[in-house]
Design a protein around this motif. Structure first.
Motif, short mmCIF file in Angstrom:
data_model
loop_
_atom_site.label_atom_id
_atom_site.label_comp_id
_atom_site.label_asym_id
_atom_site.label_seq_id
_atom_site.Cartn_x
_atom_site.Cartn_y
_atom_site.Cartn_z
N ASN A 1 0.84 -1.19 0.00
CA ASN A 1 0.00 0.00 0.00
C ASN A 1 0.88 1.24 0.00
N VAL A 2 0.27 2.39 -0.27
CA VAL A 2 1.02 3.64 -0.24
C VAL A 2 0.15 4.75 0.32
N VAL A 3 0.78 5.64 1.09
CA VAL A 3 0.13 6.83 1.60
C VAL A 3 0.83 8.02 0.96
N VAL A 4 0.08 8.81 0.20
CA VAL A 4 0.64 9.93 -0.55
C VAL A 4 0.39 11.24 0.18
N SER A 5 1.44 12.03 0.34
CA SER A 5 1.30 13.38 0.88
C SER A 5 0.93 14.29 -0.28
N LEU A 6 -0.34 14.69 -0.36
CA LEU A 6 -0.89 15.40 -1.51
C LEU A 6 -1.18 16.86 -1.15
N SER A 7 -0.35 17.77 -1.65
CA SER A 7 -0.56 19.18 -1.35
C SER A 7 -1.64 19.80 -2.21
N GLY A 8 -1.84 19.25 -3.40
CA GLY A 8 -2.70 19.88 -4.39
C GLY A 8 -1.91 20.61 -5.45
N GLY A 9 -0.58 20.57 -5.31
CA GLY A 9 0.30 21.18 -6.30
C GLY A 9 0.63 20.21 -7.43
N THR B 1 1.81 11.57 8.47
CA THR B 1 1.83 10.60 7.38
C THR B 1 2.43 9.27 7.83
N GLN B 2 3.48 9.33 8.63
CA GLN B 2 4.08 8.11 9.17
C GLN B 2 3.09 7.36 10.06
N ALA B 3 2.35 8.09 10.87
CA ALA B 3 1.37 7.46 11.75
C ALA B 3 0.30 6.73 10.94
N VAL B 4 -0.17 7.36 9.86
CA VAL B 4 -1.19 6.73 9.03
C VAL B 4 -0.61 5.53 8.30
N ALA B 5 0.59 5.68 7.73
CA ALA B 5 1.20 4.58 6.99
C ALA B 5 1.44 3.37 7.89
N LEU B 6 1.93 3.61 9.10
CA LEU B 6 2.17 2.51 10.03
C LEU B 6 0.85 1.85 10.43
N SER B 7 -0.19 2.65 10.58
CA SER B 7 -1.50 2.10 10.93
C SER B 7 -2.05 1.24 9.80
N VAL B 8 -1.89 1.69 8.56
CA VAL B 8 -2.31 0.89 7.41
C VAL B 8 -1.54 -0.42 7.38
N ALA B 9 -0.24 -0.33 7.61
CA ALA B 9 0.61 -1.52 7.55
C ALA B 9 0.22 -2.55 8.62
N THR B 10 0.03 -2.10 9.85
CA THR B 10 -0.25 -3.04 10.93
C THR B 10 -1.67 -3.59 10.85
N SER B 11 -2.60 -2.81 10.30
CA SER B 11 -3.98 -3.29 10.20
C SER B 11 -4.17 -4.25 9.04
N THR B 12 -3.38 -4.09 7.97
CA THR B 12 -3.50 -4.96 6.80
C THR B 12 -2.48 -6.09 6.81
N GLY B 13 -1.42 -5.92 7.61
CA GLY B 13 -0.33 -6.90 7.61
C GLY B 13 0.52 -6.81 6.35
N GLU B 14 0.42 -5.68 5.63
CA GLU B 14 1.14 -5.51 4.37
C GLU B 14 2.07 -4.30 4.43
N LYS B 15 3.19 -4.41 3.74
CA LYS B 15 4.12 -3.30 3.65
C LYS B 15 3.40 -2.07 3.11
#
Length: 266
Positions: free
Chosen positions: A3-11, A112-126
């Motif tokens: 999975n990926v978490v994108v930091s999206l400014s809108g730029g 962003t790190q907090a969200v990415a780590l949460s996605v990783a631990t909840s899905t069991g996927e990198k």
């Protein structure tokens, strides 16, 4: 599957990064934007518009806008409401340091790190964190340099269990805005989406303005100069509308101004 978490400014940069993430991660994409009281908060409207366009095109992106605007009167920067005037000129000039927002990328990175780590631990996927940082930012913005990213990553890994499940995706680190825009052109073709529809839904201007309730980009602030330079090099017209204090201007006017700034800077 990762999975990926994108930091999206809108730029332009992060919007292109979002397209690259859709391609590379098979649509397993979460995107985050941050409202920190920026003068150019139209970028958040553009980010939402781009997400809506991409999701209507068949890409299921999870998106959140994180509210940090309670900090606005505590931050000293020309970019936030109440700050000094945003400087004009070339993006490598020293006065552009006024556009630094104290510790902005560290604040964004932590969330962003907090969200990415949460996605990783909840899905069991990198899960990777996608950042649109590029070489053109290095001179003025120290929090876009690899040294900062390395130190920040070290702190993240020291402070969290299972942080080894989180990685980084920074495809434009050694490129510039032209490289990013050129990749965007390729990605639009690959994803079967319209280039102008995508980039009209971005804001790079640090001094956007409204005329009769419609948002326009300026063409004199450093961020706009850098964007227009990329479009000139690509040989395409920028689909966003430009204006100055007198009202809307043509693409030719914006282009001519930037060509003059670039010639004077050489």
């Amino acid at each position: 599957m990762s999975n990926v978490v994108v930091s999206l400014s809108g730029g332009m940069d992060s919007s292109t990064l979002l397209l690259r993430a859709i391609k590379e991660y098979n649509g397993n994409v979460t995107a985050l934007s941050f409202d920190y009281g920026q003068k150019h908060r139209v970028e958040l409207e553009r980010a939402q518009s781009l997400i809506d366009y991409l999701n209507a095109s068949g890409y299921n992106i999870k998106y959140r806008q994180i509210q940090l605007n309670g900090l606005v009167d505590l931050l000293n920067s020309a970019l936030v409401e109440g700050g000094d005037e945003v400087p004009e000129g070339h993006y490598e000039e020293d006065n552009m340091k006024a556009t630094v927002v104290p510790n902005r990328n560290k604040i964004f990175a932590s969330i962003t790190q907090a969200v990415a780590l949460s996605v990783a631990t909840s899905t069991g996927e990198k899960t990777d964190i996608a950042l649109g940082i590029h070489a053109g930012d290095h001179a003025i913005y120290p929090d876009c340099r690899q040294e900062f990213r390395d130190a920040d990553d070290t702190a993240f890994r020291m402070g969290n269990w299972d942080a080894d499940m989180v990685g980084y995706f920074t495809p434009y680190l050694e490129g510039d805005k032209f490289d990013i825009l050129e990749d965007g052109q390729v990605l639009c073709d690959y994803l079967n989406i319209d280039f102008d529809e995508v980039y009209s839904r971005t804001n790079t201007s640090y001094k956007p303005m409204t005329h009769h309730g419609v948002w326009f980009s300026d063409y004199k602030s450093a961020s706009s100069v850098e964007r227009i330079e990329a479009f000139l090099k690509l040989g395409r017209r920028d689909p966003v509308a430009y204006a100055d204090e007198t009202g809307p201007v043509t693409w030719e006017v914006a282009k001519s101004h930037v060509e003059k700034v670039l010639a004077e800077h050489e």
